[in-house]
Design a protein around this motif. Structure first.
Motif, PDB file in Angstrom:
ATOM      1  N   ARG A   1      38.438  54.807  46.045  1.00 29.27           N
ATOM      2  CA  ARG A   1      38.473  53.392  45.662  1.00 29.27           C
ATOM      3  C   ARG A   1      38.758  53.197  44.172  1.00 29.27           C
ATOM      4  N   ALA A   2      38.160  53.999  43.316  1.00 29.52           N
ATOM      5  CA  ALA A   2      38.337  53.813  41.869  1.00 29.52           C
ATOM      6  C   ALA A   2      39.792  53.971  41.468  1.00 29.52           C
ATOM      7  N   SER A   3      40.449  54.986  42.025  1.00 34.79           N
ATOM      8  CA  SER A   3      41.857  55.217  41.688  1.00 34.79           C
ATOM      9  C   SER A   3      42.725  54.061  42.154  1.00 34.79           C
ATOM     10  N   SER A   4      42.480  53.571  43.364  1.00 36.62           N
ATOM     11  CA  SER A   4      43.246  52.440  43.889  1.00 36.62           C
ATOM     12  C   SER A   4      43.031  51.194  43.047  1.00 36.62           C
ATOM     13  N   GLN A   5      41.783  50.932  42.714  1.00 34.85           N
ATOM     14  CA  GLN A   5      41.487  49.742  41.916  1.00 34.85           C
ATOM     15  C   GLN A   5      42.116  49.825  40.527  1.00 34.85           C
ATOM     16  N   LYS A   6      42.250  51.027  40.002  1.00 31.05           N
ATOM     17  CA  LYS A   6      42.902  51.185  38.700  1.00 31.05           C
ATOM     18  C   LYS A   6      44.338  50.691  38.765  1.00 31.05           C
ATOM     19  N   GLY A   7      45.061  51.053  39.839  1.00 34.10           N
ATOM     20  CA  GLY A   7      46.435  50.581  40.003  1.00 34.10           C
ATOM     21  C   GLY A   7      46.505  49.084  40.194  1.00 34.10           C
ATOM     22  N   LEU A   8      45.565  48.539  40.953  1.00 33.28           N
ATOM     23  CA  LEU A   8      45.539  47.092  41.186  1.00 33.28           C
ATOM     24  C   LEU A   8      45.217  46.338  39.896  1.00 33.28           C
ATOM     25  N   ARG A   9      44.340  46.886  39.102  1.00 29.00           N
ATOM     26  CA  ARG A   9      44.017  46.243  37.817  1.00 29.00           C
ATOM     27  C   ARG A   9      45.199  46.310  36.852  1.00 29.00           C
ATOM     28  N   LEU A  10      45.940  47.397  36.903  1.00 29.70           N
ATOM     29  CA  LEU A  10      47.136  47.496  36.075  1.00 29.70           C
ATOM     30  C   LEU A  10      48.119  46.402  36.442  1.00 29.70           C
TER      31      LEU A  10
ATOM     32  N   ASN B   1      50.777  32.460  34.868  1.00 29.77           N
ATOM     33  CA  ASN B   1      51.384  31.430  35.716  1.00 29.77           C
ATOM     34  C   ASN B   1      52.330  32.022  36.765  1.00 29.77           C
ATOM     35  N   CYS B   2      52.105  33.273  37.118  1.00 28.86           N
ATOM     36  CA  CYS B   2      53.007  33.947  38.057  1.00 28.86           C
ATOM     37  C   CYS B   2      52.755  33.480  39.487  1.00 28.86           C
ATOM     38  N   CYS B   3      53.420  34.128  40.429  1.00 31.26           N
ATOM     39  CA  CYS B   3      53.358  33.719  41.832  1.00 31.26           C
ATOM     40  C   CYS B   3      52.106  34.207  42.551  1.00 31.26           C
ATOM     41  N   LEU B   4      51.221  34.916  41.840  1.00 33.91           N
ATOM     42  CA  LEU B   4      50.025  35.474  42.462  1.00 33.91           C
ATOM     43  C   LEU B   4      48.767  34.728  42.033  1.00 33.91           C
ATOM     44  N   ASP B   5      47.801  34.673  42.937  1.00 34.25           N
ATOM     45  CA  ASP B   5      46.488  34.108  42.618  1.00 34.25           C
ATOM     46  C   ASP B   5      45.671  35.215  41.956  1.00 34.25           C
ATOM     47  N   LEU B   6      45.833  35.352  40.656  1.00 34.90           N
ATOM     48  CA  LEU B   6      45.210  36.449  39.931  1.00 34.90           C
ATOM     49  C   LEU B   6      43.693  36.317  39.884  1.00 34.90           C
ATOM     50  N   GLY B   7      43.201  35.092  39.890  1.00 40.63           N
ATOM     51  CA  GLY B   7      41.751  34.887  39.885  1.00 40.63           C
ATOM     52  C   GLY B   7      41.113  35.422  41.156  1.00 40.63           C
ATOM     53  N   ARG B   8      41.742  35.172  42.285  1.00 36.46           N
ATOM     54  CA  ARG B   8      41.217  35.670  43.565  1.00 36.46           C
ATOM     55  C   ARG B   8      41.287  37.193  43.622  1.00 36.46           C
ATOM     56  N   LEU B   9      42.396  37.764  43.124  1.00 40.01           N
ATOM     57  CA  LEU B   9      42.528  39.214  43.096  1.00 40.01           C
ATOM     58  C   LEU B   9      41.442  39.837  42.228  1.00 40.01           C
ATOM     59  N   GLU B  10      41.197  39.245  41.059  1.00 38.68           N
ATOM     60  CA  GLU B  10      40.169  39.778  40.167  1.00 38.68           C
ATOM     61  C   GLU B  10      38.791  39.721  40.817  1.00 38.68           C
TER      62      GLU B  10
ATOM     63  N   ASP C   1      38.116  39.681  44.061  1.00 38.10           N
ATOM     64  CA  ASP C   1      38.063  40.656  45.155  1.00 38.10           C
ATOM     65  C   ASP C   1      37.856  42.072  44.621  1.00 38.10           C
ATOM     66  N   LEU C   2      38.475  42.378  43.488  1.00 34.42           N
ATOM     67  CA  LEU C   2      38.281  43.702  42.898  1.00 34.42           C
ATOM     68  C   LEU C   2      36.828  43.892  42.475  1.00 34.42           C
ATOM     69  N   LEU C   3      36.227  42.858  41.913  1.00 33.22           N
ATOM     70  CA  LEU C   3      34.819  42.927  41.545  1.00 33.22           C
ATOM     71  C   LEU C   3      33.938  43.116  42.778  1.00 33.22           C
TER      72      LEU C   3
END
Length: 296
Positions: free
Chosen positions: A43-52, A60-69, A71-73
């Motif tokens: 999990r830690a390695s995967s989350q590192k890539g997702l955080r990158l 203001n990109c096409c992604l809901d970055l707040g929701r992603l952040e 979910d990572l937490l």
């Protein structure tokens, strides 16, 4: 959250696609990624890539970055058996998964979709055509020609064929795509860049793609041979040194031919065999994965 995102195989078109040449990419379900909340040592390695990716995207990109952040937490991660540095689209599957889950508003379609996915992958990991994440997102094959992509109802699976046999050879060498692509682009800018030869290579990629999809064994073998010979002449840096001898042996009349699979430099090589039993004996020192086309 059981949706899976397959790896992709760029069968034909590596590098030539940057010159607007045809390319064929198919989903490869032997390797895949999917979301998970389960605790794991990975999990830690995967989350590192997702955080990158999270940190690389504009607010203001096409992604809901707040929701992603959030979910990572809460512990989400992308479990995957797609090897990194093998040309199978490990980052493409990540981009596809992130866009499907966290894309804001109505999802893009058609050419807008590939541009959107390319934009995400470019921010995350350098130059991107968008093809890797598009194959993983659509879970379908793509034939790319003249700037247009045709969606195909085919995928790659492991298995032996009674016809000319495609296979992967595992070099067991991980590599980074970006330096190899940069080297190619710099070579393209030189006055002595072999343009005529590259145009012939692009044509061979088109012929190979059409022959493979049409299951035309003779034309596929002929086109594959052209690609193998051209890449051996002009893409020496992309062929690992310890595989140049067996590549050349194939060109000199053995039961197989080899070409790059993706950027090269390691990962997998793609092979064509006209005698699978003999190829297995000739390349017995290496891990070979036989491939067949499957209609879906």
């Amino acid at each position: 959250m059981s949706t899976a995102y397959p790896a992709k195989l760029l069968l034909f078109g590596e590098y030539s696609i940057m010159q607007a040449a045809p390319a064929l990419a198919l989903p490869f379900w032997a390797y895949r990624a999917d979301w998970s909340w389960k605790p794991s040592v990975d999990r830690a390695s995967s989350q590192k890539g997702l955080r990158l990716l999270l940190e690389s995207m504009a607010p203001n990109c096409c992604l809901d970055l707040g929701r992603l952040e959030q979910d990572l937490l809460d512990g989400i991660w992308l479990q995957s058996n797609i090897p990194h540095g093998y040309g199978l689209g490990s980052s493409g599957s990540l981009v596809a998964a992130v866009y499907e889950r966290y894309g804001k508003g109505k999802k893009a379609r058609g050419e807008e979709l590939i541009l959107t996915l390319a934009q995400i992958e470019t921010a995350f990991h350098g130059q991107s055509s968008g093809i890797d994440p598009l194959v993983s997102y659509l879970r379908k094959g793509l034939f790319w020609q003249d700037g247009q992509s045709e969606i195909l109802g085919q995928e790659i699976r492991l298995g032996e064929s009674d016809r000319g046999q495609l296979f992967l050879l595992n070099t067991k060498i991980a590599r980074q795509t970006a330096p190899l692509v940069q080297h190619y682009l710099q070579a393209c800018a030189q006055a002595d860049f072999p343009l005529v030869e590259q145009e012939a290579l692009a044509l061979a990629h088109r012929e190979a793609s059409l022959a493979f999809l049409g299951q035309e064994e003779g034309p596929l073998a002929q086109a594959f041979g052209k690609i193998s010979a051209s890449q051996y002449q002009f893409f020496q840096r992309m062929i690992p040194d310890q595989f140049k001898a067996i590549w050349q042996k194939g060109l000199e009349g053995s039961s197989y031919l080899l070409k790059l699979c993706g950027a090269g430099g390691g990962g997998f090589l793609l092979g064509y065999s006209n005698n699978w039993g003999e190829t297995q004996r000739e390349l017995g020192a290496f891990e070979l994965l036989p491939l067949v086309l499957e209609d879906i």
